[in-house]
Design a protein around this motif. Structure first.
Motif, PDB file in Angstrom:
ATOM      1  N   UNK A  99      35.828  47.283  27.366  1.00 25.54           N
ATOM      2  CA  UNK A  99      36.226  46.441  26.223  1.00 25.54           C
ATOM      3  C   UNK A  99      36.534  45.019  26.678  1.00 25.54           C
ATOM      4  N   UNK A 100      37.279  44.911  27.769  1.00 28.36           N
ATOM      5  CA  UNK A 100      37.656  43.583  28.240  1.00 28.36           C
ATOM      6  C   UNK A 100      36.424  42.765  28.605  1.00 28.36           C
ATOM      7  N   UNK A 101      35.485  43.376  29.304  1.00 27.14           N
ATOM      8  CA  UNK A 101      34.254  42.661  29.661  1.00 27.14           C
ATOM      9  C   UNK A 101      33.496  42.212  28.421  1.00 27.14           C
ATOM     10  N   UNK A 102      33.429  43.085  27.423  1.00 27.08           N
ATOM     11  CA  UNK A 102      32.719  42.734  26.188  1.00 27.08           C
ATOM     12  C   UNK A 102      33.403  41.587  25.466  1.00 27.08           C
ATOM     13  N   UNK A 103      34.734  41.613  25.408  1.00 28.81           N
ATOM     14  CA  UNK A 103      35.470  40.533  24.742  1.00 28.81           C
ATOM     15  C   UNK A 103      35.248  39.209  25.457  1.00 28.81           C
ATOM     16  N   UNK A 104      35.279  39.232  26.778  1.00 27.61           N
ATOM     17  CA  UNK A 104      35.072  38.004  27.547  1.00 27.61           C
ATOM     18  C   UNK A 104      33.688  37.433  27.272  1.00 27.61           C
ATOM     19  N   UNK A 105      32.696  38.277  27.321  1.00 29.02           N
ATOM     20  CA  UNK A 105      31.324  37.785  27.167  1.00 29.02           C
ATOM     21  C   UNK A 105      31.030  37.298  25.757  1.00 29.02           C
ATOM     22  N   UNK A 106      31.714  37.858  24.777  1.00 19.64           N
ATOM     23  CA  UNK A 106      31.528  37.382  23.397  1.00 19.64           C
ATOM     24  C   UNK A 106      32.185  36.033  23.168  1.00 19.64           C
ATOM     25  N   UNK A 107      33.128  35.681  24.023  1.00 19.33           N
ATOM     26  CA  UNK A 107      33.974  34.535  23.725  1.00 19.33           C
ATOM     27  C   UNK A 107      33.896  33.407  24.742  1.00 19.33           C
ATOM     28  N   UNK A 108      32.794  33.345  25.489  1.00 25.93           N
ATOM     29  CA  UNK A 108      32.606  32.195  26.365  1.00 25.93           C
ATOM     30  C   UNK A 108      31.134  31.829  26.423  1.00 25.93           C
ATOM     31  N   UNK A 109      30.876  30.553  26.589  1.00 25.34           N
ATOM     32  CA  UNK A 109      29.503  30.094  26.764  1.00 25.34           C
ATOM     33  C   UNK A 109      29.157  29.994  28.247  1.00 25.34           C
ATOM     34  N   UNK A 110      30.150  30.235  29.115  1.00 27.06           N
ATOM     35  CA  UNK A 110      29.914  30.212  30.554  1.00 27.06           C
ATOM     36  C   UNK A 110      29.186  31.481  30.973  1.00 27.06           C
ATOM     37  N   UNK A 111      28.415  31.372  32.021  1.00 25.53           N
ATOM     38  CA  UNK A 111      27.805  32.549  32.644  1.00 25.53           C
ATOM     39  C   UNK A 111      28.832  33.112  33.619  1.00 25.53           C
ATOM     40  N   UNK A 112      29.359  34.293  33.321  1.00 27.84           N
ATOM     41  CA  UNK A 112      30.461  34.819  34.127  1.00 27.84           C
ATOM     42  C   UNK A 112      30.008  36.015  34.960  1.00 27.84           C
ATOM     43  N   UNK A 130      32.570  55.704  34.757  1.00 24.07           N
ATOM     44  CA  UNK A 130      32.600  55.345  33.350  1.00 24.07           C
ATOM     45  C   UNK A 130      32.531  53.860  33.078  1.00 24.07           C
ATOM     46  N   UNK A 131      32.647  53.038  34.103  1.00 23.25           N
ATOM     47  CA  UNK A 131      32.576  51.588  33.913  1.00 23.25           C
ATOM     48  C   UNK A 131      31.109  51.176  33.804  1.00 23.25           C
ATOM     49  N   UNK A 132      30.805  50.321  32.855  1.00 25.52           N
ATOM     50  CA  UNK A 132      29.425  49.937  32.572  1.00 25.52           C
ATOM     51  C   UNK A 132      28.742  49.378  33.821  1.00 25.52           C
ATOM     52  N   UNK A 133      27.431  49.634  33.972  1.00 25.84           N
ATOM     53  CA  UNK A 133      26.722  49.185  35.177  1.00 25.84           C
ATOM     54  C   UNK A 133      26.614  47.674  35.303  1.00 25.84           C
ATOM     55  N   UNK A 134      26.809  46.917  34.209  1.00 26.31           N
ATOM     56  CA  UNK A 134      26.739  45.461  34.313  1.00 26.31           C
ATOM     57  C   UNK A 134      28.063  44.850  34.765  1.00 26.31           C
ATOM     58  N   UNK A 135      29.051  45.694  35.094  1.00 25.09           N
ATOM     59  CA  UNK A 135      30.331  45.240  35.622  1.00 25.09           C
ATOM     60  C   UNK A 135      30.370  45.577  37.107  1.00 25.09           C
ATOM     61  N   UNK A 190      37.991  31.471  21.727  1.00 25.53           N
ATOM     62  CA  UNK A 190      37.066  31.007  22.754  1.00 25.53           C
ATOM     63  C   UNK A 190      37.789  30.773  24.084  1.00 25.53           C
ATOM     64  N   UNK A 191      37.165  31.224  25.173  1.00 24.36           N
ATOM     65  CA  UNK A 191      37.778  31.148  26.494  1.00 24.36           C
ATOM     66  C   UNK A 191      37.342  29.937  27.302  1.00 24.36           C
ATOM     67  N   UNK A 192      36.397  29.170  26.814  1.00 29.35           N
ATOM     68  CA  UNK A 192      35.861  28.071  27.606  1.00 29.35           C
ATOM     69  C   UNK A 192      36.940  27.134  28.170  1.00 29.35           C
ATOM     70  N   UNK A 193      37.981  26.785  27.389  1.00 27.47           N
ATOM     71  CA  UNK A 193      38.987  25.862  27.934  1.00 27.47           C
ATOM     72  C   UNK A 193      39.725  26.398  29.161  1.00 27.47           C
ATOM     73  N   UNK A 194      39.770  27.719  29.354  1.00 29.16           N
ATOM     74  CA  UNK A 194      40.429  28.257  30.542  1.00 29.16           C
ATOM     75  C   UNK A 194      39.677  27.878  31.815  1.00 29.16           C
ATOM     76  N   UNK A 195      38.390  27.558  31.682  1.00 29.53           N
ATOM     77  CA  UNK A 195      37.584  27.193  32.840  1.00 29.53           C
ATOM     78  C   UNK A 195      37.531  25.677  33.062  1.00 29.53           C
ATOM     79  N   UNK A 196      38.003  24.909  32.110  1.00 28.77           N
ATOM     80  CA  UNK A 196      37.953  23.452  32.255  1.00 28.77           C
ATOM     81  C   UNK A 196      39.339  22.824  32.345  1.00 28.77           C
ATOM     82  N   UNK A 197      40.388  23.609  32.171  1.00 26.29           N
ATOM     83  CA  UNK A 197      41.758  23.095  32.220  1.00 26.29           C
ATOM     84  C   UNK A 197      42.021  22.493  33.606  1.00 26.29           C
TER      85      UNK A 197
END
Length: 245
Positions: free
Chosen positions: A14-27, A38-43, A90-97
């Protein structure tokens, strides 16, 4: 970070999905865990970073292992999130602060200047002195001065701490509920008017908040004057709009 049995793989997903939905950065999403089932293979999953500590000072000290140099080949800007936060903006400002090391300002006793480590941004490898200072500090000092809290020690151990803007990381118990605990029992939590990451502390998690309950596994060691029982407020079903894969 996920260790032990309190949180399952679904919390990581869930956390990974929320992050990816809410940033334009490639994380690059990394989970340090003792059980990757049980953790998704893209993590990316990596073993827990090793931190030696006296269990009498608490259980959350493995977080300090994130400050090691070279873990999982992490490089550059790194944003750490607790598993029990809910991304609501949106999480983008956390990466530019503009700061070197950032964390949430602790709500209780803010005059003490401690931070809350639910949302921490750092540059991988730059804060490795934190572990040196931890190992140089006797457990009785950790217990007495820092109240057995990893986040209190971390606030003092980094060279330069900056707090996120207060409105970015509201706390569910303070932003969504009445202060009066009796009124809470009859109230439906409201979404915060501002915020990017909703933080949960004490005995409430996103899962329990959706039921209007506290989580017995997270009950504080101190006894509350509020009557016993799991019900605390009306269900906050709106959390499900954000807390999903």
């Amino acid at each position: 970070m996920k260790w032990g049995t309190r949180y399952g793989a679904d919390w990581v997903n869930r956390l990974a999905a929320m992050v990816r939905r809410n940033t334009s950065w490639s994380v690059r999403f990394v989970c340090f865990t003792d059980d990757p089932n049980g953790i998704r293979p893209d993590i990316e999953c990596h073993p827990m970073p090793e931190v030696e500590f006296d269990r009498r000072i608490g259980e959350h000290w493995p977080k300090l292992g994130l400050m090691r140099k070279g873990i999982a080949d992490l490089e550059g800007m790194t944003l750490y999130l607790d598993l029990d936060v809910v991304v609501i903006g949106n999480l983008d400002p956390f990466f530019t602060f503009p700061a070197r090391f950032c964390m949430v300002r602790e709500w209780k006793d803010p005059h003490l200047g401690y931070g809350n480590s639910s949302v921490v941004r750092f540059f991988a490898g730059l804060e490795s002195a934190v572990l040196d200072r931890f190992y140089a500090t006797p457990p009785d000092i950790i217990a007495r001065v820092y109240r057995r809290k990893e986040q209190n020690f971390l606030t003092r151990a980094v060279d330069d701490v900056t707090f996120w803007p207060d409105e970015w990381c509201p706390a569910f118990s303070r932003a969504c509920l009445p202060r009066n605990r009796i009124l809470r029992y009859f109230s439906k939590p409201v979404p915060p008017t501002t915020g990017r990451i909703l933080v949960f502390y004490g005995s409430i998690t996103p899962a329990s908040a959706m039921l209007g309950e506290h989580d017995p596994a997270k009950r504080s060691r101190t006894r509350s004057s509020f009557p016993l029982g799991r019900r605390r407020f009306m269900p906050a079903d709106w959390i499900g709009d954000y807390w999903r894969e």
